[in-house]
Every structure is written in C-alpha cells, then in structure tokens.
Enzyme design. Structure first.
Site, PDB file in Angstrom:
ATOM      1  N   TYR A   1     -19.846   2.443  -7.936  1.00 19.80           N
ATOM      2  CA  TYR A   1     -19.037   3.621  -7.603  1.00 19.80           C
ATOM      3  C   TYR A   1     -18.957   4.560  -8.816  1.00 19.80           C
ATOM      4  O   TYR A   1     -19.172   5.768  -8.698  1.00 19.80           O
ATOM      5  CB  TYR A   1     -17.640   3.161  -7.182  1.00 19.80           C
ATOM      6  CG  TYR A   1     -16.670   4.277  -6.910  1.00 19.80           C
ATOM      7  CD1 TYR A   1     -16.646   4.910  -5.674  1.00 19.80           C
ATOM      8  CD2 TYR A   1     -15.769   4.707  -7.889  1.00 19.80           C
ATOM      9  CE1 TYR A   1     -15.756   5.948  -5.416  1.00 19.80           C
ATOM     10  CE2 TYR A   1     -14.884   5.740  -7.644  1.00 19.80           C
ATOM     11  CZ  TYR A   1     -14.888   6.352  -6.414  1.00 19.80           C
ATOM     12  OH  TYR A   1     -14.006   7.375  -6.163  1.00 19.80           O
TER      13      TYR A   1
ATOM     14  N   LYS B   1       8.119  -0.735   5.687  1.00 16.96           N
ATOM     15  CA  LYS B   1       6.839  -0.807   4.968  1.00 16.96           C
ATOM     16  C   LYS B   1       6.573   0.599   4.449  1.00 16.96           C
ATOM     17  O   LYS B   1       6.353   1.530   5.226  1.00 16.96           O
ATOM     18  CB  LYS B   1       5.724  -1.269   5.897  1.00 16.96           C
ATOM     19  CG  LYS B   1       4.386  -1.411   5.190  1.00 16.96           C
ATOM     20  CD  LYS B   1       3.379  -2.131   6.080  1.00 16.96           C
ATOM     21  CE  LYS B   1       2.119  -2.500   5.333  1.00 16.96           C
ATOM     22  NZ  LYS B   1       1.323  -1.353   4.905  1.00 16.96           N
TER      23      LYS B   1
ATOM     24  N   LYS C   1       9.790 -11.098   6.121  1.00 16.52           N
ATOM     25  CA  LYS C   1       9.459 -12.163   5.160  1.00 16.52           C
ATOM     26  C   LYS C   1      10.417 -13.332   5.371  1.00 16.52           C
ATOM     27  O   LYS C   1      11.621 -13.104   5.582  1.00 16.52           O
ATOM     28  CB  LYS C   1       9.637 -11.650   3.720  1.00 16.52           C
ATOM     29  CG  LYS C   1       8.757 -10.468   3.381  1.00 16.52           C
ATOM     30  CD  LYS C   1       9.090  -9.843   2.032  1.00 16.52           C
ATOM     31  CE  LYS C   1       8.277  -8.572   1.847  1.00 16.52           C
ATOM     32  NZ  LYS C   1       8.702  -7.765   0.693  1.00 16.52           N
TER      33      LYS C   1
HETATM   34  S1  IVH Z   1       5.332  -7.342   0.493  1.00 17.01           S
HETATM   35  C1  IVH Z   1       2.406 -10.790  -0.872  1.00 17.01           C
HETATM   36  N1  IVH Z   1       6.887  -5.365   1.274  1.00 17.01           N
HETATM   37  O1  IVH Z   1       1.815  -3.116   2.139  1.00 17.01           O
HETATM   38  C2  IVH Z   1       2.681  -9.516  -0.158  1.00 17.01           C
HETATM   39  N2  IVH Z   1       4.571  -4.907   0.934  1.00 17.01           N
HETATM   40  O2  IVH Z   1      -0.393  -4.099   3.722  1.00 17.01           O
HETATM   41  C3  IVH Z   1       3.559  -8.627  -0.913  1.00 17.01           C
HETATM   42  N3  IVH Z   1       3.963  -2.560   1.295  1.00 17.01           N
HETATM   43  O3  IVH Z   1      -0.072  -4.299  -0.538  1.00 17.01           O
HETATM   44  C4  IVH Z   1       3.763  -7.340  -0.228  1.00 17.01           C
HETATM   45  N4  IVH Z   1       5.972  -1.837   1.796  1.00 17.01           N
HETATM   46  O4  IVH Z   1       1.397  -2.202  -0.924  1.00 17.01           O
HETATM   47  C5  IVH Z   1       5.628  -5.733   0.958  1.00 17.01           C
HETATM   48  N5  IVH Z   1       8.380  -3.692   1.903  1.00 17.01           N
HETATM   49  C6  IVH Z   1       7.132  -4.067   1.589  1.00 17.01           C
HETATM   50  C7  IVH Z   1       6.063  -3.168   1.567  1.00 17.01           C
HETATM   51  C8  IVH Z   1       4.787  -3.627   1.248  1.00 17.01           C
HETATM   52  C9  IVH Z   1       4.705  -1.488   1.624  1.00 17.01           C
HETATM   53  C10 IVH Z   1       2.500  -2.509   1.087  1.00 17.01           C
HETATM   54  C11 IVH Z   1       2.024  -3.202  -0.164  1.00 17.01           C
HETATM   55  C12 IVH Z   1       1.012  -4.204   0.321  1.00 17.01           C
HETATM   56  C13 IVH Z   1       0.616  -3.633   1.642  1.00 17.01           C
HETATM   57  C14 IVH Z   1       0.055  -4.676   2.562  1.00 17.01           C
END
Ligand code: IVH
Length: 351
Positions: free
Chosen positions: A47, A129, A301
């Site tokens: 890249y 999220k 979670k």
């Molecule tokens: S927990 C081990 N909580 O979503 C996993 N992620 O699709 C830890 N994200 O890479 C992530 N809001 O960038 C978590 N409240 C939230 C979140 C979140 C956005 C993003 C994060 C992750 C991606 C996964």
C-alpha cells in the site's frame, strides 16, 4: 514492462496522467477495504509503495494532480507516516447481530457455553456502538506514554502526539490506577463539529464523507496543531494490558475509567434478560437522530469479568460480546443542483 512498473523518470505526460488515474482508483479501493471494511487485501508495504509512486509522479507533474488524488484527501493520510505499535493485547473486533432473534441466540450461546442453569442470573451491559476509530491509550506509572490505532489488531499506528491534543483524554491518572494500564475506546467527532469542518474544508476543495472519516483524517495529520483544531472526542469502554485487575465487572471498570477522568457513555446500562436488552436497543434506536454523534448499533457484553474470561475469544472477536447493528439510516432530500468541477486536465467531476 507494464505501465505500473515503469520508472517515474521515464513516464510521458500521458502515461503519468494514466498512472495517476489508476493509482487514485486503486488506493481508494484499498482505503475502503482497510478503513470501511476492515478487510485489507494488500500488505502495508504494498500500500505504501502505491502512495509513494503517486507522490513521486505528482512531484514530477504537479499540473496533473487530480481532485480525487489520495494526496488531497483528509480521510486517508498515508500509513507509514506514523511509527508502528505492537499491541500488548490484540485489539479485536466484534461479532455482529442484526435481529432480535440473533440476540436471543447470542444470549443462549453464552448460557450454553457457561453451562448455566436456565433460571440463573446472567447480566449484560448494553451501550451505544460509537462510529469512530478504536484507540488504545497506554499509561505507565499513571502517565500517558503511547496512543495507538487498532491497525490490523496486532499492530497499530503511533498517534500519541495527535491524541495529546484531545482535551478530554487525561494526560495523567490518579494514584489508585495500576502501574500499567491500557485504556481503550473510541475516538469520534460530533456531527456539529463534522459539519463545521466539512464547510471549512470545502473552501479549499477538500471533502470528507462522514464524521468517522473526519475523525480518522484528523487523527492522521502530520501536524498535531491541525488535529487540535478538529475537536476530536473520546469514549472509554474497554482495556488491554493491565498490571493488576481493574475490577470484577465490565460496568464497574468502565465507571472507574469515568472516575479517572475519561468520558464514558451515559447510555451504558446493565440488563438482566433478553427483554431488557432489546428494550434498551429500541430506546437508543429511537433516540439515534438526537444523539449528537453517530452510532451504528448497541454493544452487549457479559458483565462479570470472570465469565468473560471463561468465554474467551474466537479468532477475531470475543465470545462474551456482540454488536447489534442498526439498519442503515434512510432519509429523503431534494437535490437542488449539480455543479461540474473542471480539473486542470479537463476532467469533469460532478459535485
Ligand atoms: S468493545 C474486544 N464497545 O466497534 C472488543 N467496541 O466492530 C472490544 N466500538 O473495534 C470492543 N463502540 O472500534 C466496544 N461501546 C463499544 C464500541 C466498540 C464502538 C467499535 C470498536 C471495535 C468495533 C468492532
């Protein structure tokens, strides 16, 4: 020798224009796969080589610089500008769920894995999220030492100098914080700040698609003083390496981050059943347009950290969490007109 392999010094004007068009399209495709899909198809080195070739051709033929050139975009500065950081604990992704039924299945699979009796208590956290970029903030002896993007999950980019310009990220932690702690969360841009930035950039012919791009581009500025003007924000919601346990539940640890001075999301709640989870999901979904930043779902979670540990991980995501995505937002608009921009080469671009 194909055109793509021809040394820059030997290109004719026509060939250079053709190559810049190819590079713009190819790099844009890689950017989409890397940033939007999280599924890159080339190595960082391959890249970088494309971007370097683009820059070299532009240096030789400045009159050929395209409006859509990768060098003109804020959303996608070169990888290679920043040093690499190997994550002490990999930064993983989340599994997605799309329907109420998927959520029921997720909760059932957690119960099955843990061999929990049907009526036993199982608590989840539910929180928005955030549609930004994940960030790992490493504190040693209660001082911020490194801030790194997720990158491919194993290695990210060192953006410490830029992160230090975000006022809501603490530079130091209180005495009760462990000697080593990586606080993880999302860097994002509020919609009002994004619109203001979009307007400012438009004056110089630059464009950004959405707040997530705005946040990504702002974080990847070479000059931290530019990042400072971008009003980036942060929510803490996870952690990486820690020298001692931070607590016994997800909820309490995130609250502790709040006590340490990190912004945490006030829409994080504890839920004791699928019904409570779905009620919170639909409540957040209904508020979505009024929330001042973009969110694209609700993350659930398992609350107890001992259970998270027992559940562990699949190759790229934890078994103890899932992201319940919203359907894409739809809206109607009236198109008042289309302007045609004529580039230096005569290429016409509708805007
Ligand atoms: S927990 C081990 N909580 O979503 C996993 N992620 O699709 C830890 N994200 O890479 C992530 N809001 O960038 C978590 N409240 C939230 C979140 C979140 C956005 C993003 C994060 C992750 C991606 C996964």
């Amino acid at each position: 020798m194909s055109l793509a392999e021809k040394p820059v010094e030997t290109l004719t004007v026509e060939e250079a224009a053709q190559e810049l068009a190819r590079l713009a399209a190819e790099i844009a495709g890689h950017d989409k796969r890397y940033y939007a899909d999280d599924a890159p198809t080339v190595s960082d080195a391959e890249y970088d080589a494309l971007r370097i070739r683009n820059a070299e051709i532009e240096a030789r033929f400045p009159e050929l610089v395209r409006a859509d050139s990768p060098s003109q975009k804020v959303g996608t500065a070169p990888s290679g500008t920043f040093g690499k950081v190997v994550h002490a604990v990999p930064m993983l992704s989340l599994d997605n769920t799309f329907s109420d039924e998927d959520v029921t299945d997720f909760v059932a699979s957690v119960r099955r894995f843990l061999a929990l009796p049907p009526d036993s208590e199982l608590v989840f956290t539910a929180e928005p999220k955030i549609d930004g970029l994940s960030m790992s903030l490493r504190y040693e002896n209660r001082r911020l030492v490194t801030a790194a993007t997720r990158g491919d999950g194993a290695t990210g980019e060192n953006v410490t100098a830029n992160i230090r310009t975000i006022e809501e990220i603490p530079e130091t932690l209180p005495k009760d914080a462990p000697d080593v702690v990586e606080v993880r969360g999302e860097v994002y841009m509020r919609r009002d700040d994004f619109f203001a930035l979009q307007k400012r950039l438009a004056e110089t012919g630059q464009s950004i698609a959405n707040p997530r791009n705005g946040a990504a581009g702002s974080l990847r500025q070479k000059d931290p003083e530019v990042t400072r003007t971008r009003r980036l924000r942060f929510f803490a919601y996870a952690w990486g390496e820690v020298s001692e346990p931070l607590g016994t539940t997800q909820y309490d640890v995130v609250k502790r981050f709040g006590d340490w001075g990190f912004p945490i999301n006030d829409r994080m709640v504890r839920c004791r059943s699928v019904e409570e989870i779905l009620a919170h999901y639909h409540a957040i979904e209904a508020e979505r347009a009024e929330i001042p930043y973009d969110i694209d779902g609700v993350v659930y979670k398992v609350d107890r950290l001992d259970l998270q540990e027992r559940l562990g991980f699949r190759s790229r995501s934890p078994r103890w969490a899932t992201a319940h995505k919203f359907a894409a937002e739809k809206a109607m608009t009236v198109l008042n007109g289309i302007d045609i921009q004529v580039g230096r080469t005569g290429a016409m671009t509708p805007v």
